[in-house]
Design a protein around this motif. Structure first.
Motif, PDB file in Angstrom:
ATOM      1  N   CYS A   1     -20.522 -23.437   8.053  1.00  0.00           N
ATOM      2  CA  CYS A   1     -20.197 -23.191   6.634  1.00  0.00           C
ATOM      3  C   CYS A   1     -18.690 -23.150   6.452  1.00  0.00           C
ATOM      4  CB  CYS A   1     -20.795 -21.867   6.163  1.00  0.00           C
ATOM      5  SG  CYS A   1     -22.575 -21.794   6.285  1.00  0.00           S
ATOM      6  N   LEU A   2     -18.037 -22.425   7.327  1.00  0.00           N
ATOM      7  CA  LEU A   2     -16.583 -22.279   7.173  1.00  0.00           C
ATOM      8  C   LEU A   2     -15.909 -23.637   7.312  1.00  0.00           C
ATOM      9  CD1 LEU A   2     -14.123 -20.463   6.877  1.00  0.00           C
ATOM     10  CD2 LEU A   2     -14.025 -20.310   9.343  1.00  0.00           C
ATOM     11  N   GLN A   3     -16.364 -24.424   8.283  1.00  0.00           N
ATOM     12  CA  GLN A   3     -15.742 -25.733   8.466  1.00  0.00           C
ATOM     13  C   GLN A   3     -15.895 -26.577   7.200  1.00  0.00           C
ATOM     14  OE1 GLN A   3     -17.792 -26.527  12.254  1.00  0.00           O
ATOM     15  NE2 GLN A   3     -15.834 -27.188  13.063  1.00  0.00           N
ATOM     16  N   LEU A   4     -17.100 -26.467   6.614  1.00  0.00           N
ATOM     17  CA  LEU A   4     -17.345 -27.212   5.385  1.00  0.00           C
ATOM     18  C   LEU A   4     -16.373 -26.749   4.294  1.00  0.00           C
ATOM     19  CD1 LEU A   4     -19.239 -29.282   4.095  1.00  0.00           C
ATOM     20  CD2 LEU A   4     -20.723 -27.414   3.428  1.00  0.00           C
ATOM     21  N   VAL A   5     -16.204 -25.428   4.203  1.00  0.00           N
ATOM     22  CA  VAL A   5     -15.300 -24.883   3.182  1.00  0.00           C
ATOM     23  C   VAL A   5     -13.889 -25.409   3.401  1.00  0.00           C
ATOM     24  CG1 VAL A   5     -14.220 -22.771   2.363  1.00  0.00           C
ATOM     25  CG2 VAL A   5     -16.658 -22.806   2.817  1.00  0.00           C
ATOM     26  N   VAL A   6     -13.422 -25.334   4.654  1.00  0.00           N
ATOM     27  CA  VAL A   6     -12.029 -25.710   4.913  1.00  0.00           C
ATOM     28  C   VAL A   6     -11.836 -27.203   4.701  1.00  0.00           C
ATOM     29  CG1 VAL A   6     -10.229 -25.795   6.669  1.00  0.00           C
ATOM     30  CG2 VAL A   6     -11.645 -23.773   6.451  1.00  0.00           C
ATOM     31  N   THR A   7     -12.839 -28.002   5.112  1.00  0.00           N
ATOM     32  CA  THR A   7     -12.616 -29.446   4.975  1.00  0.00           C
ATOM     33  C   THR A   7     -12.785 -29.907   3.534  1.00  0.00           C
ATOM     34  OG1 THR A   7     -14.914 -29.730   5.610  1.00  0.00           O
ATOM     35  CG2 THR A   7     -13.286 -30.071   7.330  1.00  0.00           C
ATOM     36  N   ASP A   8     -13.764 -29.311   2.787  1.00  0.00           N
ATOM     37  CA  ASP A   8     -14.079 -29.886   1.473  1.00  0.00           C
ATOM     38  C   ASP A   8     -13.647 -29.064   0.270  1.00  0.00           C
ATOM     39  OD1 ASP A   8     -15.263 -31.623   3.113  1.00  0.00           O
ATOM     40  OD2 ASP A   8     -17.267 -31.544   2.235  1.00  0.00           O
ATOM     41  N   PHE A   9     -13.588 -27.752   0.419  1.00  0.00           N
ATOM     42  CA  PHE A   9     -13.539 -26.946  -0.802  1.00  0.00           C
ATOM     43  C   PHE A   9     -12.250 -26.171  -1.032  1.00  0.00           C
ATOM     44  CE2 PHE A   9     -18.197 -27.211   0.037  1.00  0.00           C
ATOM     45  CZ  PHE A   9     -18.469 -28.030  -1.039  1.00  0.00           C
TER      46      PHE A   9
ATOM     47  N   LYS B   1     -31.147 -17.299   8.207  1.00  0.00           N
ATOM     48  CA  LYS B   1     -31.681 -17.819   6.937  1.00  0.00           C
ATOM     49  C   LYS B   1     -30.581 -17.749   5.872  1.00  0.00           C
ATOM     50  CE  LYS B   1     -35.526 -19.000   4.930  1.00  0.00           C
ATOM     51  NZ  LYS B   1     -36.245 -20.156   5.387  1.00  0.00           N
ATOM     52  N   GLN B   2     -29.907 -16.612   5.846  1.00  0.00           N
ATOM     53  CA  GLN B   2     -28.848 -16.399   4.850  1.00  0.00           C
ATOM     54  C   GLN B   2     -27.772 -17.475   4.994  1.00  0.00           C
ATOM     55  OE1 GLN B   2     -26.134 -13.441   6.046  1.00  0.00           O
ATOM     56  NE2 GLN B   2     -25.455 -12.911   4.022  1.00  0.00           N
ATOM     57  N   LEU B   3     -27.375 -17.706   6.233  1.00  0.00           N
ATOM     58  CA  LEU B   3     -26.276 -18.655   6.438  1.00  0.00           C
ATOM     59  C   LEU B   3     -26.736 -20.085   6.159  1.00  0.00           C
ATOM     60  CD1 LEU B   3     -24.792 -16.937   9.561  1.00  0.00           C
ATOM     61  CD2 LEU B   3     -23.706 -17.147   7.341  1.00  0.00           C
ATOM     62  N   GLU B   4     -27.996 -20.378   6.511  1.00  0.00           N
ATOM     63  CA  GLU B   4     -28.483 -21.723   6.199  1.00  0.00           C
ATOM     64  C   GLU B   4     -28.461 -21.942   4.695  1.00  0.00           C
ATOM     65  OE1 GLU B   4     -32.304 -21.850   8.044  1.00  0.00           O
ATOM     66  OE2 GLU B   4     -31.452 -21.912  10.068  1.00  0.00           O
ATOM     67  N   SER B   5     -28.837 -20.889   3.955  1.00  0.00           N
ATOM     68  CA  SER B   5     -28.849 -21.086   2.503  1.00  0.00           C
ATOM     69  C   SER B   5     -27.417 -21.176   1.971  1.00  0.00           C
ATOM     70  CB  SER B   5     -29.635 -19.983   1.798  1.00  0.00           C
ATOM     71  OG  SER B   5     -29.131 -18.751   2.151  1.00  0.00           O
ATOM     72  N   VAL B   6     -26.493 -20.467   2.598  1.00  0.00           N
ATOM     73  CA  VAL B   6     -25.078 -20.619   2.176  1.00  0.00           C
ATOM     74  C   VAL B   6     -24.662 -22.072   2.361  1.00  0.00           C
ATOM     75  CG1 VAL B   6     -22.701 -20.048   2.776  1.00  0.00           C
ATOM     76  CG2 VAL B   6     -24.397 -18.254   2.639  1.00  0.00           C
TER      77      VAL B   6
ATOM     78  N   ILE C   1     -23.574 -17.389  14.727  1.00  0.00           N
ATOM     79  CA  ILE C   1     -22.129 -17.586  14.535  1.00  0.00           C
ATOM     80  C   ILE C   1     -21.862 -19.077  14.348  1.00  0.00           C
ATOM     81  CG2 ILE C   1     -19.931 -17.420  15.757  1.00  0.00           C
ATOM     82  CD1 ILE C   1     -20.957 -14.710  16.805  1.00  0.00           C
ATOM     83  N   ARG C   2     -22.647 -19.872  15.073  1.00  0.00           N
ATOM     84  CA  ARG C   2     -22.420 -21.319  14.951  1.00  0.00           C
ATOM     85  C   ARG C   2     -22.743 -21.782  13.533  1.00  0.00           C
ATOM     86  NH1 ARG C   2     -25.192 -22.892  19.406  1.00  0.00           N
ATOM     87  NH2 ARG C   2     -23.492 -22.357  20.797  1.00  0.00           N
ATOM     88  N   THR C   3     -23.862 -21.275  12.992  1.00  0.00           N
ATOM     89  CA  THR C   3     -24.231 -21.680  11.620  1.00  0.00           C
ATOM     90  C   THR C   3     -23.162 -21.235  10.629  1.00  0.00           C
ATOM     91  OG1 THR C   3     -26.496 -21.246  12.278  1.00  0.00           O
ATOM     92  CG2 THR C   3     -26.110 -21.656   9.961  1.00  0.00           C
ATOM     93  N   ALA C   4     -22.745 -19.967  10.771  1.00  0.00           N
ATOM     94  CA  ALA C   4     -21.722 -19.452   9.855  1.00  0.00           C
ATOM     95  C   ALA C   4     -20.461 -20.305   9.963  1.00  0.00           C
ATOM     96  CB  ALA C   4     -21.408 -18.000  10.206  1.00  0.00           C
TER      97      ALA C   4
ATOM     98  N   SER D   1     -11.635 -14.120  11.585  1.00  0.00           N
ATOM     99  CA  SER D   1     -12.720 -13.340  12.193  1.00  0.00           C
ATOM    100  C   SER D   1     -13.546 -14.227  13.123  1.00  0.00           C
ATOM    101  CB  SER D   1     -13.593 -12.703  11.124  1.00  0.00           C
ATOM    102  OG  SER D   1     -14.166 -13.696  10.336  1.00  0.00           O
ATOM    103  N   PHE D   2     -13.631 -15.516  12.827  1.00  0.00           N
ATOM    104  CA  PHE D   2     -14.335 -16.399  13.771  1.00  0.00           C
ATOM    105  C   PHE D   2     -13.527 -16.559  15.047  1.00  0.00           C
ATOM    106  CE2 PHE D   2     -16.812 -17.683  10.114  1.00  0.00           C
ATOM    107  CZ  PHE D   2     -18.067 -17.733  10.701  1.00  0.00           C
ATOM    108  N   GLY D   3     -12.209 -16.535  14.892  1.00  0.00           N
ATOM    109  CA  GLY D   3     -11.407 -16.586  16.112  1.00  0.00           C
ATOM    110  C   GLY D   3     -11.642 -15.360  16.972  1.00  0.00           C
TER     111      GLY D   3
END
Length: 1737
Positions: A939-947, A894-899, A933-936, A965-967
């Motif tokens: 989020c990270l992919q979104l951050v790296v690609t867009d933000f 839930k936390q990661l979905e909201s992130v 981990i997939r949801t998190a 840490s994902f690695g």
């Protein structure tokens, strides 16, 4: 038309004249005097009319005369005349033309008429007209008129009675009205009343004005009369009733209160006369107890009398109402009496009138307030107000208590004979008709049914029985009347008090608001508050007890609504006044009423208990125990029935659960409890109460304070029972309970549900209007409610109650504008208690609430905006981070979905919130499962690609950490690999935005530096001294470095490739100092880790790679997988050293780094994994191919010092990491300096690079040497059966050896003999190493082919390079030749004696030739086919010897002897050699070497250098020519002949190269040669020939040559010394003797054997001997006769007889040989010489 107008006057005069005329007519006959009077009256009137202008005044003055005729007419007692006269008198009165005297006369006349009982009604009328039209009647006259009326009242005639009563009343009123008018006239004249002496009424009258005096006398006499005393003023009274007296008193008191209040005299009367009178008259009522009037009582008690009692109560009501302020003490008594009359023991009618009286008080809140002030708030005073309320409560309760169940009517029965009627009316409550009456509004409690009547309009106390002035007997009271009045009284009391206090409160607040400045303080006196509080404190217990009971008993919706409204009003009032205990008590009551009967709700019961204690305290505070009338403090008994208060000793239930029977059930549901219980029912009343509760919370939330807890707890339970479940945003919607069909709702309630749900939502929406403190109360209550739900949900998987959580969410959402004040308690509770809960549904809602609040908070348009309010933003985001501490996966999901949602909606504006958000994304753990981990990761992919561009650069490092840490997570391999890709993308971003990032980071750094300085602390950040941008890169490299040692091979591989690619692609951005960190902290650190992991990796086989993936055998253990990583890493580092060499050399400790790298290469090369070791050598080769870089002209001269060489060279270097210490084998420093011919400290300018390089190369050579030594050292210990721990592979050894030529080019200048020896040891070791049988087919294509392996090629190449270098090198190098020969000769020996590798058992290729099948037996080691290698080495030796035979070193080191010694082995083995070619090559090589070497040897014969060689050579010839090995059976004749030819060649060499030079050759040697030739001349051959081949196999050719040579040198003319001749003669005699023996033995054996053929070898032997003899004969023929010794001849001839004996032999072969042998003897057939010659005849 007024009475004074001219027309009226004219009319009056006419009427009077008419009346007089009529009178005179009537009396003409019977009463002449009257007639005369009448006529004179006419004249009089006419005269007045004519003479005076003011006719009326004159009439009045003469009224006595004018009236006289009429009075006389009345005296006639004739009805007709009397009526006429009275009418005329009345007309005069009405025109106010009667004087005082006339009035007196009239009254006297009326009195006479009264006594005669004439015209009574007309009399009354006349009195009334007289008194009302004017004020001329005073004092005694007045009193007489009043008495007259009284007398008429007591006549026998009913009409007269009633009319008289009415007249009396009116007259009394007139008297008092006159007084009021008089006061009005004199009100402006202020008089000093004379002091009152004494207190008798007589004296006090003197101070009064006339009208007042009349009134006073009248009132006083009324009191006297009621008290049954004689009147003072009303003289002539004959009869009087108390009831009438009381009525008159009441009306006066009620109508003219001002009189009594303004005049002391009257006040005095009130106090002294009225009150004692009332109290006295009350006494029978007080003493009387129903049912006590038994005959046994000693004195009969006077029974209460309804008419008097009722009137007394009316008087009391008036007294209290109007004169309370005068009669405080008396009122206290009255009120106490009133309370007593409500007792259950009093007659029913008495209680009814008492309750009506109480009702009258209840509608006067200001009066009640006065009671409170005067009694309840005074010390040592009865708590009157409290008693009234309590009495009402007790009264209501007593109505429900049926004393004798058999006959409920008994309670209604009153004295006075109306018992039967009472019973009839009181029946239905207990009778069977109750059922049919349920539609009527009523109360029902425990079987007692009481109907509810409409008794009065709200707010007015309209009494029924107090108005029954005509009844003498007590009326029968209808059932339910008393209850209805009491109920109205209660409601009016509540309404009055609350509205009064609310109004005053509002005024006070308005005044406060009006205040512009606090100086002009217009606040009401603080006493007001005290009064309000005291009023509430005094009445709440009683009210609550009564209202609760009524609420429980009520069956009527309207009544219920009224009760609830009353409870609500009191609760709100208490809340406003800050009276917590009563407020909570009333709210508790409403709550309990909302819930099903017997419903166990802890918060309510505990609250009730607290209330009990508090109530006791308040009671003890307010009621000192000194007073006998003190009520008991409210007591509560807790049972099934809820709680009960006790009032005046009677226990009153607050809530009891009896009344289910008459309530409409609207819902059935599950109770909210830990243990599953049965179902509970909700009635329509419950729902009604619930609505009240909602109303209370919605409209009055601000005053609830801590009661929110009660309200919300109750609502929670109701919501649960009704099956409302929270939906989006926390609003409750009707939903089916999870447990199944346990909730049943009727249509009635179904339509209500949306409304209730809506109100619930609005209730929490309205929280936005609450003050901060109230809001906190609400939040606190919700939190503690939620805590209970949390506790309850432990240990069950039942659906939990989510009410509190949903409402917390709703409250938070509507209060976003001031979210700061409630954020911490709100989110703190949700995070700590709800989100961590084991119950999934509870958790899910907790997370839903937290995340919704955060999202709403971030989306809300705050003021100032979030972007400018960093603190608020972090506050809002913090709970998101806290959720990371929750272990439950669903919460994290839930936390990661909201992130993800926050990123998508607010990603651009996160700013300072980025570290928090990234922290949340990065808070992954391996135990969390893939989907999280997939949801998190999304989020990270979104951050790296867009933000990346929008976040502060300081967060980039966190992004790197998170991606890392994902690695490192091990749940999902693909994510690990993708995250490594992200790291590559991030590095690209750094590269592209380098400048901007650098600037921002440096600004930030400066700020941090400043802060750190202010605090006096060092700046704390990773890789500190490096510039911030470089630090970013270093963090990236460090992360990749961690990934390079991940447990999963795919991750390691990907990370390694990425890392080295990044360094290669973007390394140019780094500053030089940073490279130092990269080399030492990143690259070497990584190498250390990889080396450590590789060496400790598990060797267990991995069956499959997860799923059905098969693993290749080269990767089927962890060790092999780590090997790949090691290879990759080492190659990468080596490549960096290669490509960035120039950069690295400027770092200052390049030499040290070089050493460390070499140490890594060495440890890898020595690793037990062939892949790693081979790759290490490839890396070694790579760094050795480095060309010396072009030097910059600006390079410092002291380059070697800059590289850091000297300290390292001088101190033994210990490499970092697990490698062995790099100790110098010999001081390279000396060599370098000697080579350079200069001191190291100041090398000549051009030489630095050479010197530098020399140091590096020498270091490399040492590494190579250590590697070589360790890898080729054979395993120690163990028998051949143990599998050796590790045997280096051929490719590895090949690579190792291939490094030598390249390396040697760099170090040849300092390469010493010692180094050569070391090299030799390694080469020898390398070549000796066997290969495993499974690898052999790849390395040795076929065992019959003579091919060199690549390793052997490399070894020879290396030696070739060395030899060539020596050849062209300076003289001093040539001392190395012997060493090279020695090495090569070692290799030559391998042809016959393959080297042993330690104690390992190996199969030889020789064996392998014949049984190739066994090659593939497991765990076998195959020695290589060394023959081609040895043969090639031999060729090299021959060539080299050819070139170097004359070198001094070669001669001195006895190279030739060594060669011969080495060749002895293959020569000696001959057919025993593994390969036939070997001995042939050995022979040819020997011949070549001797052809070169023998001349040299002869040349140096004198020096003795070659002395030891000759015996070796002799042995070599011996071993070869007379080999112990037999030729193979399958050898063809042609082969044999070829081999024989080789033997012949050797003998020829002896005859040409050795024997001719015998003088230079040691004698022993020559002797050995001769013996050999001798032996060869009759050599015996092997026994394996067939008979057909015997002649061939005899090596005849060889024997011949031997004989020939032997003989040539035996019978040679050139014998220079007798010794030589002796040798050859000796040889011959030996030969002949041997032949003789063989022949003899043969003959003997032949004879013995008879017909049996002799053994094969014996036959062969004899044939050979015979052939030798024939050869010898040939030789002797050719030799000069003088060279042959005589004994020889003798021996030869002696053979002949033996030969002859052989003739008998049966073998044809022997025969033919014998033939040949005997042939030559013909030459001895000569005639015997005469013996004479010998001196005999």
């Amino acid at each position: 038309m007024s009475t004074s107008s001219p027309e009226a006057v004219k009319k009056l005069l006419e009427n009077m004249q008419t009346d007089l005329r009529s009178l005179s007519m009537e009396c003409k006959k019977k009463f002449p005097p009257v007639k005369e009077a009448a006529e004179s009256g006419i004249v009089k009137i006419k005269t007045i009319a004519a003479r005076n202008s003011d006719i009326l005044a004159t009439l009045k003055d003469n009224s006595s005369e004018v009236v006289q005729p009429f009075l006389m007419g009345c005296g006639t007692k004739e009805p007709k005349i009397t009526q006429l006269c009275l009418a005329a008198i009345q007309r005069l009165m009405s025109h106010e033309v009667v004087s005082e005297a006339a009035a007196g006369n009239i009254i006297n006349m009326l009195w006479q008429l009264m006594e005669n009982g004439l015209e009574e009604l007309k009399l009354l009328q006349t009195v009334l007209v007289l008194l009302t039209t004017n004020t001329v009647v005073h004092d005694q006259v007045l009193s007489k008129a009043i008495v007259l009326c009284f007398r008429l009242h007591f006549t026998k005639d009913n009409i007269t009675n009633n009319t008289a009563a009415a007249t009396v009343r009116q007259v009394v009123t007139v008297v008092f009205e006159r007084m009021v008018a008089e006061d009005e006239r004199f009100k402006d004249i202020v008089e000093q009343p004379p002091p009152v002496q004494g207190n008798t009424n007589r004296r006090s009258v003197s101070t009064l004005r006339p009208s007042a005096k009349d009134a006073y006398m009248l009132f006083q006499d009324l009191c006297q009369l009621v008290n049954a005393d004689a009147p003072y003023w009303l003289v002539g009274m004959t009869e009087m009733t108390r009831t009438f007296g009381l009525e008159l008193l009441e009306s006066v008191l009620n109508d003219f209160p001002g009189v009594f209040l303004q005049h002391q005299e009257f006040s005095f009367l009130l106090k002294e006369r009225v009150c004692p009178l009332v109290i006295k008259l009350f006494s029978p009522n007080i003493k009387f107890r129903q049912g006590n009037s038994s005959a046994a009582s000693p004195a009969p008690v006077e029974k209460p009398y309804f008419p008097i009692c009722m009137r007394l109560l009316r008087v009391v009501s008036v007294l209290i109402k109007h004169f309370y302020s005068l009669l405080v003490t008396e009122c206290e008594i009255f009120l106490s009496l009133l309370v007593k009359f409500l007792d259950g023991e009093k007659p029913q009618w008495l209680r009814a009138v008492a309750v009506e009286s109480v009702h009258r008080l209840c509608v006067q809140p200001h009066l009640l307030r006065s009671f409170c002030l005067s009694y309840d708030m005074k010390q040592h005073s009865t708590k009157v107000f409290r008693d009234i309320v309590n009495a009402l409560g007790s009264f209501i309760q007593s109505l429900f208590i049926v004393l004798n169940t058999g006959n409920p009517a008994a309670t209604n029965t009153s004295t006075g004979g109306s018992g039967a009627q009472g019973a009839a009316q009181g029946g239905p409550g207990a009778g069977g008709q109750g059922g049919s009456l349920t539609t009527q509004a009523a109360f029902e409690y425990r079987g007692t049914w009481i109907p509810l009547m409409t008794v009065s309009v709200q707010g007015s106390a309209k009494a029924t029985y107090l108005e029954m002035l005509d009844k003498v007997e007590p009326p029968s009271i209808p059932e339910g009347y008393a209850m209805s009045v009491a109920f109205s009284a209660l409601l009016d009391l509540v309404r009055g008090i609350t509205s009064m206090i609310e109004r005053e409160l509002a005024e006070e607040e308005a005044a406060v608001r009006r205040e512009a400045n606090p100086d002009q303080n217009t606040q009401p006196e603080p006493g007001a508050h005290l009064v309000w509080e005291e009023m509430v404190s005094a009445c709440w217990c009683g009210l609550l007890a009564a209202l609760s009971l009524l609420l429980d008993a009520s069956t009527d919706e309207t009544a219920t609504e009224s009760i609830l409204k009353a409870e609500l009003t009191v609760a709100v009032l208490c809340g406003r006044l800050g009276l917590v205990t009563p407020r909570d008590a009333f709210i508790t009551a409403i709550c309990k009423a909302s819930l099903p009967p017997h419903y166990a709700l802890t918060v309510l019961s505990s609250n009730t208990a607290n209330l009990n204690n508090k109530a006791k305290k308040t009671a003890s505070k307010t009621a000192p125990l000194a007073k006998a009338t003190t009520t008991h403090p409210p007591k509560m008994s807790r049972g099934n029935t809820g709680a009960s208060y006790s009032i005046q000793g009677q226990s009153v239930q607050i809530i009891s659960s009896s009344s289910e029977s008459h309530q409409q059930v609207v819902a059935v549901g599950q109770p909210l409890s830990v243990q599953p219980q049965g179902t509970v029912v909700l009635t329509a009343k419950n729902i009604q109460c619930m609505r009240t509760l909602l109303n209370l919370a919605h409209c009055h939330g601000a005053v609830l304070g801590t009661s929110w807890q009660l309200v919300l707890a109750t609502l929670q339970h109701l919501v649960w029972i009704l099956g409302l479940k929270p939906g989006v945003g926390g609003a409750l919607k009707p939903g089916r309970a999870v447990e199944g069909p346990s909730t049943v709702l009727t249509t009635a309630v179904m339509t209500d549900l949306p409304v209730i749900s809506n109100i619930l939502s609005r209730l929490f929406e309205s929280s936005q209007y609450l003050a901060d403190v109230s809001l906190h109360h609400l939040i606190t209550a919700l939190c503690s409610l939620s805590l209970e739900a949390v506790e309850m949900a432990y240990g069950t998987n039942k659906e939990p109650s989510l009410f509190a959580v949903a409402k917390l969410l709703e409250t938070g959402l509507v209060n976003m504008d001031r979210i700061e004040i409630l954020w911490r308690p709100l989110t703190g509770h949700l995070l700590d208690k709800v989100c961590q809960h084991p119950n999934a549904r509870m958790r899910e809602w907790g997370a839903e609430a937290v995340t919704s609040l955060i999202k709403a908070g971030l989306a809300y348009k705050h003021n100032p905006p979030l972007a400018q309010n960093q603190r608020l933003q972090l506050l809002l985001l913090n709970p998101l981070k806290e959720l990371s501490n929750v272990l439950h996966a669903d919460i994290r999901q839930k936390q990661l979905e909201s992130v993800l949602q926050i990123l998508q909606s607010q990603g651009d504006s996160l700013g300072p919130g980025w570290p928090l958000v990234l922290g949340v994304i990065g808070a992954i753990r391996n135990d969390q499962g893939e989907s999280l981990i997939r949801t998190a990761f999304q989020c990270l992919q979104l951050v790296v690609t867009d933000f990346l561009p929008t976040m502060p650069c300081t967060c980039l490092q966190i992004v790197v950490d998170v991606a890392g840490s994902f690695g490192l997570q091990n749940q999902e391999l693909n994510i690990s690999l993708t995250s490594i890709g992200l790291l590559w993308n991030i590095s690209d971003y750094f590269f592209q935005r380098g400048e901007a990032i650098t600037q921002e980071l440096e600004r930030e750094e400066a700020a941090l530096q400043k802060q750190a300085q202010e605090k006096g602390e060092p700046l704390n950040r990773p890789f500190h001294p490096a510039p911030p941008f470089d630090c970013l890169w270093l963090c990236l490299y460090a992360k990749l470095g961690q990934l390079c040692v991940d447990p999963r091979p795919a991750v390691r591989k990907s990370a390694g490739q990425t890392m080295f690619s990044t360094i290669a692609a973007h390394g140019t951005l780094l500053q030089q100092s940073t490279w130092h960190i990269v080399v030492w902290k990143v690259l070497f650190h990584l190498l250390d880790c990889v080396r450590k992991s590789s060496t400790t990796a598990d060797k267990e086989k991995i069956e499959s790679g997860g799923g059905n993936i098969l693993i290749h055998h080269s990767r089927d253990t962890a060790e092999k997988q780590w090997a790949e990583t090691w290879v990759l890493t080492l190659a990468g580092v080596a490549r960096i050293f290669n490509t960035r060499r120039y950069l690295l050399q400027q770092l200052g400790d390049f030499f040290k780094a070089w050493e460390v790298l070499l140490d890594h290469i060495q440890s890898a090369a020595l690793s037990k994994n062939s892949e790693v070791s081979l790759a290490a050598l490839k890396s070694f080769q790579e760094i050795l191919q480095i060309a010396t870089p072009v030097k910059d002209s600006a390079m410092p001269t002291d380059a070697l010092a800059a590289m850091g060489v000297p300290p390292i060279l001088i101190d033994p270097l210990s490499a970092p990491g697990p490698g062995r210490p790099l100790l110098r084998s010999d001081s390279m420093l000396e060599r370098l300096t000697s080579y350079n011919g200069a001191e190291l400290q100041a090398p000549p300018p051009g030489e630095e690079s050479a010197l530098e390089d020399a140091a590096l190369w020498w270091s490399a050579w040492n590494t190579w040497y250590r590697t070589g030594t360790d890898s080729t050292r054979p395993p120690s210990g163990g028998t051949g059966t143990d599998r050796p721990s590790f045997v280096p592979s051929q490719p590895f050894l090949t690579a190792l050896v291939q490094i030598v030529p390249a390396l040697y080019q760099h170090i040849k200048t300092v390469f010493s003999m010692e180094d050569l020896r070391k090299l030799g040891v390694i080469l020898h070791g390398a070549v000796s190493i066997p290969i495993s049988s499974d690898a052999s087919p790849f390395i040795l294509p076929s065992y019959t082919e003579a091919v060199l392996t690549s390793l052997q090629e490399a070894v020879l190449t290396a030696l070739d390079v060395l030899q060539k270098a020596i050849c062209v090198g300076p003289e001093n190098l040539q001392v190395m030749y012997p060493a090279i020969f020695e090495q090569l000769l070692l290799f030559v020996e391998f042809s016959c004696k393959p080297p042993q590798y330690g104690k390992m058992e190996t199969k030889h290729v020789a064996n392998a030739k014949y049984n190739q099948i066994q090659l593939f037996a497991p765990a076998e080691w195959v020695a290589l086919n060394y023959v081609p290698f040895a043969e090639r080495s031999l060729e090299v030796v021959v060539d080299l010897y050819h070139k170097t035979a004359c070198h001094k070193a070669v001669i001195n080191e006895k190279v030739l002897q060594n060669i011969i010694k080495t060749l002895r082995m293959p020569l000696g083995l001959k057919y025993g050699c593994p390969s036939e070619s070997t001995w042939k090559l050995a022979v040819s090589s020997l011949l070549k070497v001797l052809s070169t070497g023998l001349p040299v040897a002869r040349q140096h014969a004198s020096s003795g250098m070659f002395d030891t060689m000759w015996p070796e050579l002799a042995n070599a010839f011996e071993d070869f020519l007379f080999t112990k090995s037999t030729p193979p059976d399958n050898m063809s004749i042609q082969e044999f002949q070829k081999n024989e030819a080789i033997d012949v060649e050797v003998v020829q060499l002896i005859s040409t190269e050795i024997l001719p030079f015998a003088i230079f050759i040691p004698k022993d040697f020559v002797g050995q040669i001769m013996a050999m030739l001798n032996k060869g001349s009759i050599h015996s051959q092997s026994s394996s020939f067939t008979e057909a081949e015997v002649d061939v196999r005899m090596r005849e050719e060889f024997s011949k040559v031997c004989f020939e040579t032997l003989l040539q040198f035996s019978f040679s003319n050139k014998v220079s010394t007798p010794q030589e001749g002796y040798i050859s003669r000796m040889a011959l005699s030996v030969l002949l003797k041997r032949s003789q023996d063989v022949l003899r033995r043969y003959v003997d054996d032949e004879r013995l054997s008879g017909r049996c053929p002799l053994p094969r070898q014996q036959v062969t032997e004899i044939i050979f001997v015979l052939k030798a003899i024939s050869t010898l004969m040939d030789s002797l023929k050719k030799t000069q006769p003088e060279n042959v010794d005589g004994t020889t001849w003798a021996q030869v001839i002696a053979l002949y007889p033996t030969l002859v004996e052989c003739i008998t032999c049966s073998s044809s072969e022997v025969s033919s040989a014998l033939k040949e042998a005997m042939g030559p003897f013909k030459d001895f057939m000569q005639p015997p010489v005469s013996r004479v010659q010998n001196g005999e005849s």
